[in-house]
Design a protein around this motif. Sequence first.
Motif, PDB file in Angstrom:
ATOM      1  N   SER A   2       0.828  -1.196   0.000  1.00  0.00           N
ATOM      2  CA  SER A   2       0.000   0.000   0.000  1.00  0.00           C
ATOM      3  C   SER A   2       0.863   1.247   0.000  1.00  0.00           C
ATOM      4  O   SER A   2       1.909   1.293   0.630  1.00  0.00           O
ATOM      5  CB  SER A   2      -0.888   0.008   1.243  1.00  0.00           C
ATOM      6  OG  SER A   2      -1.582   1.210   1.326  1.00  0.00           O
ATOM      7  N   THR A   3       0.421   2.278  -0.716  1.00  0.00           N
ATOM      8  CA  THR A   3       1.160   3.538  -0.716  1.00  0.00           C
ATOM      9  C   THR A   3       0.586   4.523   0.289  1.00  0.00           C
ATOM     10  O   THR A   3       1.191   5.547   0.565  1.00  0.00           O
ATOM     11  CB  THR A   3       1.137   4.197  -2.100  1.00  0.00           C
ATOM     12  OG1 THR A   3      -0.220   4.469  -2.447  1.00  0.00           O
ATOM     13  CG2 THR A   3       1.795   3.321  -3.141  1.00  0.00           C
ATOM     14  N   LEU A   4      -0.592   4.272   0.813  1.00  0.00           N
ATOM     15  CA  LEU A   4      -1.232   5.119   1.814  1.00  0.00           C
ATOM     16  C   LEU A   4      -1.389   6.556   1.357  1.00  0.00           C
ATOM     17  O   LEU A   4      -1.267   7.487   2.124  1.00  0.00           O
ATOM     18  CB  LEU A   4      -0.455   5.072   3.132  1.00  0.00           C
ATOM     19  CG  LEU A   4      -0.282   3.701   3.758  1.00  0.00           C
ATOM     20  CD1 LEU A   4       0.579   3.786   4.996  1.00  0.00           C
ATOM     21  CD2 LEU A   4      -1.620   3.093   4.088  1.00  0.00           C
ATOM     22  N   ILE A  60       0.893   2.706  13.358  1.00  0.00           N
ATOM     23  CA  ILE A  60       2.296   3.089  13.506  1.00  0.00           C
ATOM     24  C   ILE A  60       2.823   2.594  14.848  1.00  0.00           C
ATOM     25  O   ILE A  60       2.064   2.441  15.806  1.00  0.00           O
ATOM     26  CB  ILE A  60       2.512   4.601  13.338  1.00  0.00           C
ATOM     27  CG1 ILE A  60       1.777   5.406  14.394  1.00  0.00           C
ATOM     28  CG2 ILE A  60       2.135   5.060  11.943  1.00  0.00           C
ATOM     29  CD1 ILE A  60       2.167   6.859  14.420  1.00  0.00           C
ATOM     30  N   PRO A  61       4.121   2.341  14.929  1.00  0.00           N
ATOM     31  CA  PRO A  61       4.689   1.804  16.170  1.00  0.00           C
ATOM     32  C   PRO A  61       4.672   2.827  17.298  1.00  0.00           C
ATOM     33  O   PRO A  61       4.603   4.039  17.070  1.00  0.00           O
ATOM     34  CB  PRO A  61       6.117   1.437  15.774  1.00  0.00           C
ATOM     35  CG  PRO A  61       6.422   2.272  14.590  1.00  0.00           C
ATOM     36  CD  PRO A  61       5.110   2.485  13.874  1.00  0.00           C
ATOM     37  N   ASP A  62       4.767   2.320  18.507  1.00  0.00           N
ATOM     38  CA  ASP A  62       4.751   3.174  19.701  1.00  0.00           C
ATOM     39  C   ASP A  62       5.846   4.239  19.662  1.00  0.00           C
ATOM     40  O   ASP A  62       5.637   5.359  20.122  1.00  0.00           O
ATOM     41  CB  ASP A  62       4.921   2.325  20.962  1.00  0.00           C
ATOM     42  CG  ASP A  62       3.737   1.412  21.213  1.00  0.00           C
ATOM     43  OD1 ASP A  62       2.637   1.689  20.665  1.00  0.00           O
ATOM     44  OD2 ASP A  62       3.897   0.432  21.963  1.00  0.00           O
ATOM     45  N   ALA A 112       4.356  13.603   8.450  1.00  0.00           N
ATOM     46  CA  ALA A 112       5.025  12.759   9.452  1.00  0.00           C
ATOM     47  C   ALA A 112       4.305  11.428   9.619  1.00  0.00           C
ATOM     48  O   ALA A 112       4.940  10.365   9.608  1.00  0.00           O
ATOM     49  CB  ALA A 112       5.102  13.498  10.788  1.00  0.00           C
ATOM     50  N   LEU A 113       2.998  11.467   9.779  1.00  0.00           N
ATOM     51  CA  LEU A 113       2.234  10.236   9.965  1.00  0.00           C
ATOM     52  C   LEU A 113       2.358   9.344   8.740  1.00  0.00           C
ATOM     53  O   LEU A 113       2.561   8.133   8.854  1.00  0.00           O
ATOM     54  CB  LEU A 113       0.766  10.580  10.250  1.00  0.00           C
ATOM     55  CG  LEU A 113      -0.149   9.448  10.685  1.00  0.00           C
ATOM     56  CD1 LEU A 113       0.396   8.734  11.910  1.00  0.00           C
ATOM     57  CD2 LEU A 113      -1.540   9.992  10.970  1.00  0.00           C
ATOM     58  N   HIS A 114       2.265   9.948   7.573  1.00  0.00           N
ATOM     59  CA  HIS A 114       2.435   9.208   6.321  1.00  0.00           C
ATOM     60  C   HIS A 114       3.822   8.554   6.281  1.00  0.00           C
ATOM     61  O   HIS A 114       3.952   7.371   5.981  1.00  0.00           O
ATOM     62  CB  HIS A 114       2.256  10.163   5.135  1.00  0.00           C
ATOM     63  CG  HIS A 114       2.509   9.530   3.817  1.00  0.00           C
ATOM     64  ND1 HIS A 114       1.564   8.779   3.163  1.00  0.00           N
ATOM     65  CD2 HIS A 114       3.613   9.513   3.038  1.00  0.00           C
ATOM     66  CE1 HIS A 114       2.069   8.327   2.029  1.00  0.00           C
ATOM     67  NE2 HIS A 114       3.309   8.766   1.939  1.00  0.00           N
ATOM     68  N   TYR A 120       7.220   1.969   8.524  1.00  0.00           N
ATOM     69  CA  TYR A 120       6.800   0.773   9.251  1.00  0.00           C
ATOM     70  C   TYR A 120       6.477  -0.370   8.291  1.00  0.00           C
ATOM     71  O   TYR A 120       6.763  -1.528   8.574  1.00  0.00           O
ATOM     72  CB  TYR A 120       5.595   1.117  10.119  1.00  0.00           C
ATOM     73  CG  TYR A 120       5.261   0.093  11.167  1.00  0.00           C
ATOM     74  CD1 TYR A 120       6.213  -0.396  12.052  1.00  0.00           C
ATOM     75  CD2 TYR A 120       3.955  -0.368  11.299  1.00  0.00           C
ATOM     76  CE1 TYR A 120       5.874  -1.326  13.031  1.00  0.00           C
ATOM     77  CE2 TYR A 120       3.613  -1.290  12.280  1.00  0.00           C
ATOM     78  CZ  TYR A 120       4.582  -1.764  13.129  1.00  0.00           C
ATOM     79  OH  TYR A 120       4.246  -2.674  14.088  1.00  0.00           O
ATOM     80  N   ILE A 121       5.898  -0.028   7.134  1.00  0.00           N
ATOM     81  CA  ILE A 121       5.620  -1.046   6.107  1.00  0.00           C
ATOM     82  C   ILE A 121       6.921  -1.557   5.505  1.00  0.00           C
ATOM     83  O   ILE A 121       7.117  -2.766   5.325  1.00  0.00           O
ATOM     84  CB  ILE A 121       4.696  -0.476   5.021  1.00  0.00           C
ATOM     85  CG1 ILE A 121       3.290  -0.259   5.578  1.00  0.00           C
ATOM     86  CG2 ILE A 121       4.650  -1.394   3.802  1.00  0.00           C
ATOM     87  CD1 ILE A 121       2.380   0.555   4.678  1.00  0.00           C
ATOM     88  N   ALA A 122       7.847  -0.652   5.199  1.00  0.00           N
ATOM     89  CA  ALA A 122       9.090  -1.018   4.513  1.00  0.00           C
ATOM     90  C   ALA A 122      10.083  -1.738   5.410  1.00  0.00           C
ATOM     91  O   ALA A 122      10.834  -2.597   4.948  1.00  0.00           O
ATOM     92  CB  ALA A 122       9.747   0.241   3.929  1.00  0.00           C
ATOM     93  N   VAL A 123      10.112  -1.385   6.681  1.00  0.00           N
ATOM     94  CA  VAL A 123      11.089  -1.964   7.605  1.00  0.00           C
ATOM     95  C   VAL A 123      10.340  -2.753   8.667  1.00  0.00           C
ATOM     96  O   VAL A 123       9.801  -2.174   9.607  1.00  0.00           O
ATOM     97  CB  VAL A 123      11.946  -0.859   8.266  1.00  0.00           C
ATOM     98  CG1 VAL A 123      12.971  -1.470   9.201  1.00  0.00           C
ATOM     99  CG2 VAL A 123      12.599   0.019   7.226  1.00  0.00           C
TER     100      VAL A 123
END
Length: 130
Positions: A2-4, A60-62, A112-114, A120-123
Amino acid sequence: MSTLGTPLPAALIPDCTKPEAHHAAYKSAKANDAIFVGVARQGQRWMVELDAMSCSGPTIPDEAVTVLQAAVEALVLADTVAEASIAPDYISMRAIESERRAREIAAAFHAALHGFRQLYIAVPSGRRRA
């Protein structure tokens, strides 16, 4: 993958003051698998709203939430924002003095959120491995 969607510049952040405008902007974000972002007038002040539940993909991670929370707290301490709420998929900030400033803040947090979600998707996180 997904590109979001794409982060929006300040000038393209939708004015969601009217409920029908908010509904249309959210529906468009959802249809485009994008993070929703909008500004809205509240009396003499403005608010910013971001909602990542409008798109697919992981929360998104904590660690990223911690960074976003620190930025929100800095805006509150500077009296730029009077009230704010942040969660892994939702951010709102209220009582911003002008539409221009609300749009600047909205665009920065949207980017930033994007970026955090794309990262998070890539790594892959070690926590996601079974």
